[in-house]
Design a protein around this motif. Structure first.
Motif, PDB file in Angstrom:
ATOM      1  N   GLU A  24      47.988  43.474  39.244  1.00 15.77           N
ATOM      2  CA  GLU A  24      47.247  43.308  38.287  1.00 15.77           C
ATOM      3  C   GLU A  24      48.452  42.619  37.906  1.00 15.77           C
ATOM      4  OE1 GLU A  24      47.937  47.629  38.584  1.00 15.77           O
ATOM      5  OE2 GLU A  24      46.701  45.763  39.559  1.00 15.77           O
ATOM      6  N   LYS A  25      50.050  42.644  37.802  1.00 21.84           N
ATOM      7  CA  LYS A  25      51.124  42.235  37.094  1.00 21.84           C
ATOM      8  C   LYS A  25      51.158  40.281  37.791  1.00 21.84           C
ATOM      9  CE  LYS A  25      54.395  45.680  36.492  1.00 21.84           C
ATOM     10  NZ  LYS A  25      55.558  46.561  37.087  1.00 21.84           N
ATOM     11  N   ALA A  26      50.845  40.628  39.356  1.00 23.43           N
ATOM     12  CA  ALA A  26      50.852  39.110  39.394  1.00 23.43           C
ATOM     13  C   ALA A  26      49.703  38.322  39.121  1.00 23.43           C
ATOM     14  CB  ALA A  26      50.799  39.549  41.594  1.00 23.43           C
ATOM     15  N   ALA A  27      48.335  38.445  38.818  1.00 26.89           N
ATOM     16  CA  ALA A  27      47.799  37.448  38.555  1.00 26.89           C
ATOM     17  C   ALA A  27      48.024  37.498  36.465  1.00 26.89           C
ATOM     18  CB  ALA A  27      46.354  38.660  38.047  1.00 26.89           C
ATOM     19  N   LEU A  28      48.599  38.477  36.160  1.00 21.63           N
ATOM     20  CA  LEU A  28      48.793  38.149  34.538  1.00 21.63           C
ATOM     21  C   LEU A  28      50.436  36.998  35.185  1.00 21.63           C
ATOM     22  CD1 LEU A  28      48.682  41.800  33.100  1.00 21.63           C
ATOM     23  CD2 LEU A  28      46.957  39.834  32.411  1.00 21.63           C
ATOM     24  N   PRO A 107      33.454  37.036  40.299  1.00 22.80           N
ATOM     25  CA  PRO A 107      33.696  38.728  41.609  1.00 22.80           C
ATOM     26  C   PRO A 107      35.043  39.304  41.749  1.00 22.80           C
ATOM     27  CG  PRO A 107      31.321  37.330  42.004  1.00 22.80           C
ATOM     28  CD  PRO A 107      32.299  36.155  41.149  1.00 22.80           C
ATOM     29  N   ILE A 108      36.088  37.877  41.684  1.00 20.74           N
ATOM     30  CA  ILE A 108      37.566  38.254  41.995  1.00 20.74           C
ATOM     31  C   ILE A 108      37.952  38.738  40.976  1.00 20.74           C
ATOM     32  CG2 ILE A 108      38.308  36.162  41.824  1.00 20.74           C
ATOM     33  CD1 ILE A 108      40.012  36.477  44.469  1.00 20.74           C
ATOM     34  N   THR A 109      37.511  38.226  39.468  1.00 22.79           N
ATOM     35  CA  THR A 109      38.306  39.022  38.698  1.00 22.79           C
ATOM     36  C   THR A 109      38.176  40.324  38.046  1.00 22.79           C
ATOM     37  OG1 THR A 109      37.040  37.658  37.262  1.00 22.79           O
ATOM     38  CG2 THR A 109      39.927  36.978  37.930  1.00 22.79           C
ATOM     39  N   TYR A 114      39.038  46.358  38.606  1.00 26.43           N
ATOM     40  CA  TYR A 114      38.121  47.991  39.065  1.00 26.43           C
ATOM     41  C   TYR A 114      38.921  48.093  39.947  1.00 26.43           C
ATOM     42  CZ  TYR A 114      33.753  50.074  40.806  1.00 26.43           C
ATOM     43  OH  TYR A 114      32.843  50.877  40.907  1.00 26.43           O
ATOM     44  N   LEU A 115      39.580  47.023  40.874  1.00 29.55           N
ATOM     45  CA  LEU A 115      41.195  48.284  42.010  1.00 29.55           C
ATOM     46  C   LEU A 115      42.210  48.300  41.270  1.00 29.55           C
ATOM     47  CD1 LEU A 115      41.105  44.891  44.395  1.00 29.55           C
ATOM     48  CD2 LEU A 115      40.231  47.958  44.893  1.00 29.55           C
ATOM     49  N   ALA A 116      41.522  48.230  40.092  1.00 27.94           N
ATOM     50  CA  ALA A 116      43.573  47.671  38.699  1.00 27.94           C
ATOM     51  C   ALA A 116      42.876  50.004  38.572  1.00 27.94           C
ATOM     52  CB  ALA A 116      44.077  47.521  37.839  1.00 27.94           C
ATOM     53  N   MET A 125      40.661  52.050  46.615  1.00 27.65           N
ATOM     54  CA  MET A 125      39.921  50.954  47.645  1.00 27.65           C
ATOM     55  C   MET A 125      40.974  49.736  47.428  1.00 27.65           C
ATOM     56  SD  MET A 125      36.938  50.948  44.342  1.00 27.65           S
ATOM     57  CE  MET A 125      35.665  50.402  45.234  1.00 27.65           C
ATOM     58  N   VAL A 126      40.258  48.385  48.680  1.00 27.45           N
ATOM     59  CA  VAL A 126      40.079  47.577  48.393  1.00 27.45           C
ATOM     60  C   VAL A 126      39.844  46.501  48.666  1.00 27.45           C
ATOM     61  CG1 VAL A 126      42.187  48.429  51.108  1.00 27.45           C
ATOM     62  CG2 VAL A 126      39.850  48.038  50.962  1.00 27.45           C
TER      63      VAL A 126
END
Length: 276
Positions: A24-28, A107-109, A114-116, A125-126
């Protein structure tokens, strides 16, 4: 927050051991290049709050399916998260801050949200990088179920994944076992960036396409196809020195590539421009 600082934060986040990378940090940090005033901690706090709300709702006996039902009810019914079917290729669907703000995404975001949350409630989860439609699954031994975060957290079995794959491609596609393997954080982020790369290709936005490819190459410096694509983009943006370097590196990595002759011709054109 200027562009270079966002890129620096992204670089620092991904240059850790896999288990240390915060998706989530990397995505932000990816989103910060698009949204310079983005407050990363505000969105991390939002995820913390969601997780705390779900934790309060968890059943006493946290069986995996019960946990998934609790997450689904909160995300999709209480908060109204939904897959964006109306504007699937809107780039905002690929930026985590927009997905959290607008409660819609691809789907991926949506899987990332959900993963976070699942990580924060100690329910591992993976990500599952199935072609055409990203999924997630509980990281529980001998439990072969999948979750479709795009479709209200629908629970799927392998046969359902086969049908979903064929729907995504509009024709029968054989489900190879590798399609259901867990992805690493770097693979996850590369797929997010590849989505953006293709969106910007279709928009004809070369600058943003370059930015996406540059960050894929931070994840995978020797990705030959990305080197080639960046070289071609640099050429089209009149950045000839950088174009030459990437295209030469591509040919060094892929000397027998089908497009090797075409790339060599482009290098000859660049050489002619330098001489001129």
């Amino acid at each position: 927050m200027d562009f270079s600082i966002a890129r620096k934060y992204f670089y620092q986040e991904i240059h850790q051991a896999d288990e240390q990378i915060s998706l989530e940090k990397a995505a932000l940090y990816l989103a910060m290049e698009e949204y310079p005033d983005l407050e990363v901690h505000a969105y991390l706090n939002a995820l913390d709050t969601m997780a705390a709300e779900i934790e309060d709702r968890l059943p006493t006996a946290p069986y995996p399916l019960k946990v998934l039902q609790t997450i689904n009810h909160y995300l999709y019914e209480d908060l109204g998260f939904t897959g964006n079917t109306d504007a699937y290729y809107d780039p905002r669907n690929s930026f985590l801050n927009e997905v959290i703000d607008r409660r819609t995404g691809i789907p991926i975001t949506l899987s990332l949200v959900y993963l976070a949350i699942s990580q924060r409630i100690n329910f591992p989860m993976v990500g599952v990088g199935m072609p055409g439609h990203f999924l997630i699954r509980p990281d529980v031994e001998e439990m072969e179920i999948f979750v479709d975060a795009f479709h209200q957290g629908e629970i799927l079995f392998a046969q359902d994944c086969q049908e979903l794959l064929s729907q995504a491609y509009g024709q029968p596609i054989k489900l190879h076992p590798t399609f259901l393997q867990a992805v690493t954080p770097r693979q996850f982020l590369a797929r997010m960036l590849t989505n953006l790369k293709m969106i910007y290709l279709n928009q004809g936005n070369l600058q943003k396409m370059v930015a996406a490819v540059e960050r894929i190459l931070l994840l995978y410096p020797d990705a030959a196809i990305e080197l080639r694509d960046r070289g071609v983009l640099y050429y089209r943006l009149n950045r000839f020195t950088e174009a030459r370097q990437d295209l030469e590196d591509y040919l060094a990595l892929m000397p027998t590539a089908e497009d090797a002759a075409v790339i060599q011709e482009l290098l000859d054109v660049i050489e002619g421009k330098d001489e001129g």
